[in-house]
Write an enzyme that holds these catalytic residues in place. Structure first.
Site, PDB file in Angstrom:
ATOM      1  N   GLU A 172      -5.868  -9.187  -9.973  1.00 52.07           N
ATOM      2  CA  GLU A 172      -6.569  -9.407 -10.982  1.00 52.07           C
ATOM      3  C   GLU A 172      -6.435 -10.336 -11.889  1.00 52.07           C
ATOM      4  OE1 GLU A 172      -6.422  -5.366 -12.614  1.00 52.07           O
ATOM      5  OE2 GLU A 172      -7.142  -4.396 -10.638  1.00 52.07           O
ATOM      6  N   GLU A 282      -9.706  -1.510  -1.866  1.00 54.54           N
ATOM      7  CA  GLU A 282      -9.428  -0.247  -2.761  1.00 54.54           C
ATOM      8  C   GLU A 282     -10.941   0.363  -2.802  1.00 54.54           C
ATOM      9  OE1 GLU A 282      -7.776  -1.128  -6.415  1.00 54.54           O
ATOM     10  OE2 GLU A 282      -6.268  -2.684  -5.530  1.00 54.54           O
TER      11      GLU A 282
END
Length: 352
Positions: A172, A282
């Site tokens: 991220e 994910e």
């Protein structure tokens, strides 16, 4: 008479299809010729959900147990770190997860080293002190290297038979909807370094210390938003030019309303054009309509199957709705008490 024969034929056909499908209702078994099927787990589930996990998954990503705040020990750093040597300690939950993987022959996705979140503020301060001044780039280089080195060393020492097949080195890095890196106000890494050099250093150190066969990944979310797709692509290409990266991780936290399967596939194709591997890391899909959820899950799996030669793993983020981080919108393949949902059957239909 002819109608009776037709009915008998249909019964036999449906029965044979059902028996073929029922020969194994395991996700990992059905996709074993394509890619690994993974899930995230927390230590709390390793007893009650053990048989379910073993049945359906051959890859595990620890939900929190390998994140920086779980394995960097402040007291040990202050006592033995000499201001530069990051001390890594596995707590009981981390050890339980790693032991479960090793004892059951389940491969591990490591997650994660460099992240703006769940990284203690004191990790960036003098003498690892909660109230110390922030350190220099030079000191942070040493801490970052020792963090990665000591993590891999402890994994090798205490879990020698654990198969670590990939690791999210950086997670991220970019703004929510793309358009650049997270600023210093949102990332201590950016604050200390003032540029993106820490990304390259992290991959350099990971390449140096990772065990054989462990692929190094850049992982992010909202990866299908075009501006962010470009951010991830550009960083991956720069890392690739230096021989530092093996793949791009697409978190894939989706909703039935957005993104469309076609927009998602555009991002997959963009990332595959780098020549790197891609993993879906994910996956979950929020919904208030299970039929639409089934359709989108099936579409995402179809995209993965179509590109299976370069997508070595697909991980769903959790085992069942009741324990999902997005539980209020029932985002997974299995509902409460591991009950299979329409999405599970839709996905299994691809494999069948």
């Amino acid at each position: 008479m002819k109608s009776g024969i037709l009915i008998l034929f249909l019964i036999c056909f449906v029965s044979s299809k059902f028996m073929s499908f029922s020969a194994s209702d395991s996700l990992k078994d059905h996709f074993q010729s394509k890619f690994k099927i993974g899930t995230s787990v927390s230590p709390n589930e390793l007893n009650s959900g053990a048989s379910f996990i073993r049945k359906h998954f051959n890859s595990i990503t620890p939900e929190n147990e390998l994140k920086p705040d779980a394995i960097i020990n402040q007291q040990a750093c202050q006592q033995r770190g000499n201001n530069v040597e990051t001390q890594v300690v596995f707590n009981q939950g981390t050890r339980a997860t790693l032991s479960f993987c090793q004892n059951n022959g389940i491969a591990l996705r490591g997650h994660t080293f460099v992240w703006y979140s769940q990284t203690p503020d004191w990790f960036f301060r003098e003498n690892f002190n909660t109230w110390g001044n922030y350190v220099s780039r030079n000191i942070m280089d040493k801490r970052l290297e020792s963090f990665i080195k000591n993590t891999f060393a402890l994994l090798k020492k205490d879990f020698p038979n654990l198969k670590i097949y990939s690791y999210d080195v950086c997670n991220e890095l970019f703004l929510n909807s793309g358009g650049g890196m997270r600023p210093a106000s949102n990332s201590k890494w950016a604050q200390i370094y003032g540029d993106d050099s820490f990304v390259f250093k992290a991959f350099q150190f990971a390449r140096k210390y990772a065990p054989s066969g462990c692929k190094l990944y850049l992982n992010d979310y909202n990866e299908y938003i075009p501006a962010k797709t470009n951010d991830i692509y550009n960083m991956a290409m720069r890392l690739k030019q230096n021989g530092l990266i093996d793949g791009i991780g697409m978190q894939s936290h989706l909703d039935v309303g957005y993104p469309s399967a076609s927009l998602y596939e555009s991002a997959v194709n963009k990332f595959l054009s780098t020549g790197l591997e891609v993993q879906i890391t994910e996956l979950d899909i929020t919904t208030n309509n299970e039929w639409n959820q089934s359709v989108l899950f099936k579409d995402i799996f179809k995209i993965a199957v179509k590109n299976a030669a370069r997508i070595p793993a697909l991980t769903v983020w959790g085992t069942h709705d009741s324990i999902s981080w997005r539980r209020e919108k029932n985002p997974l393949l299995f509902g409460a008490n591991y009950a299979p949902k329409g999405a599970y059957y839709a996905v299994m239909d691809i494999a069948a």
